[in-house]
Motif scaffolding. Structure first.
Motif, PDB file in Angstrom:
ATOM      1  N   LEU A 226       0.830  -1.202   0.000  1.00 43.06           N
ATOM      2  CA  LEU A 226       0.000   0.000   0.000  1.00 43.06           C
ATOM      3  C   LEU A 226       0.863   1.250   0.000  1.00 43.06           C
ATOM      4  O   LEU A 226       1.995   1.231   0.493  1.00 43.06           O
ATOM      5  CB  LEU A 226      -0.907  -0.030   1.223  1.00 43.06           C
ATOM      6  N   PRO A 227       0.316   2.350  -0.523  1.00 45.12           N
ATOM      7  CA  PRO A 227       1.065   3.610  -0.470  1.00 45.12           C
ATOM      8  C   PRO A 227       1.130   4.102   0.977  1.00 45.12           C
ATOM      9  O   PRO A 227       0.395   3.618   1.843  1.00 45.12           O
ATOM     10  CB  PRO A 227       0.227   4.551  -1.334  1.00 45.12           C
ATOM     11  N   PRO A 228       2.007   5.060   1.248  1.00 47.57           N
ATOM     12  CA  PRO A 228       2.072   5.602   2.607  1.00 47.57           C
ATOM     13  C   PRO A 228       0.697   6.101   3.060  1.00 47.57           C
ATOM     14  O   PRO A 228      -0.058   6.671   2.269  1.00 47.57           O
ATOM     15  CB  PRO A 228       3.062   6.759   2.490  1.00 47.57           C
ATOM     16  N   ILE A 229       0.400   5.880   4.320  1.00 41.54           N
ATOM     17  CA  ILE A 229      -0.864   6.347   4.902  1.00 41.54           C
ATOM     18  C   ILE A 229      -0.794   7.867   5.005  1.00 41.54           C
ATOM     19  O   ILE A 229       0.083   8.414   5.680  1.00 41.54           O
ATOM     20  CB  ILE A 229      -1.091   5.730   6.298  1.00 41.54           C
ATOM     21  N   SER A 230      -1.715   8.525   4.350  1.00 44.63           N
ATOM     22  CA  SER A 230      -1.724   9.994   4.359  1.00 44.63           C
ATOM     23  C   SER A 230      -2.806  10.513   5.307  1.00 44.63           C
ATOM     24  O   SER A 230      -3.709   9.775   5.711  1.00 44.63           O
ATOM     25  CB  SER A 230      -1.993  10.521   2.942  1.00 44.63           C
ATOM     26  N   ARG A 231      -2.716  11.769   5.631  1.00 41.57           N
ATOM     27  CA  ARG A 231      -3.746  12.403   6.455  1.00 41.57           C
ATOM     28  C   ARG A 231      -5.093  12.388   5.713  1.00 41.57           C
ATOM     29  O   ARG A 231      -6.147  12.240   6.326  1.00 41.57           O
ATOM     30  CB  ARG A 231      -3.343  13.835   6.804  1.00 41.57           C
TER      31      ARG A 231
END
Length: 133
Positions: free
Chosen positions: A19-24
């Motif tokens: 998964l891509p980085p967890i963003s706000r």
């Protein structure tokens, strides 16, 4: 169209879900979708006041990713159970990877061991699923 699915045999490991980085933004959208507006997941000031470095992902977001991996490899109507134990937090900007390994098959049910792990090796969720073979 036929979808190629991995074999449900002990020892088979499925292709991981990276998964891509967890963003706000991801956290805010998941809060809205799930109804879980706990401020430690979306408000940095609240997270800091609780002694945390920053906000962190909802545990159920990681479990949803495990469900996504599961249903990408097994038809949904064959899923009999999905369980998880939250073992560590997923920090904002963390990059989770979900993995699955068939651990056993008996009496028409395959047990799939599931895991969410960060790039540094931290396991954030340990889970399992049972699916009809």
């Amino acid at each position: 169209m036929t979808i190629a699915r991995p074999a449900l045999e002990p020892g088979v490991t499925w292709a991981p879900l990276r998964l891509p980085p967890i963003s706000r933004t991801t956290l805010a959208l998941f809060a809205g979708a799930s109804g879980d507006h706990s401020p430690v997941h979306i408000d940095s000031d609240v997270a800091h006041s609780a002694g945390l470095d920053d906000v962190f992902a909802h545990g159920m977001l990681s479990m949803a990713y495990l469900g996504r991996l599961l249903t990408a490899n097994v038809p949904q109507d064959r899923v009999r159970s999905l369980t998880a134990r939250f073992t560590a937090v997923t920090p904002v900007h963390g990059r989770p990877t979900c993995t699955a390994t068939v651990s056993s098959v008996a009496d028409g049910i395959a047990r799939i061991d599931l895991e969410v792990r960060l790039e540094d090796g931290t396991v954030t969720v340990a889970g399992a699923a049972e699916v009809a073979v």
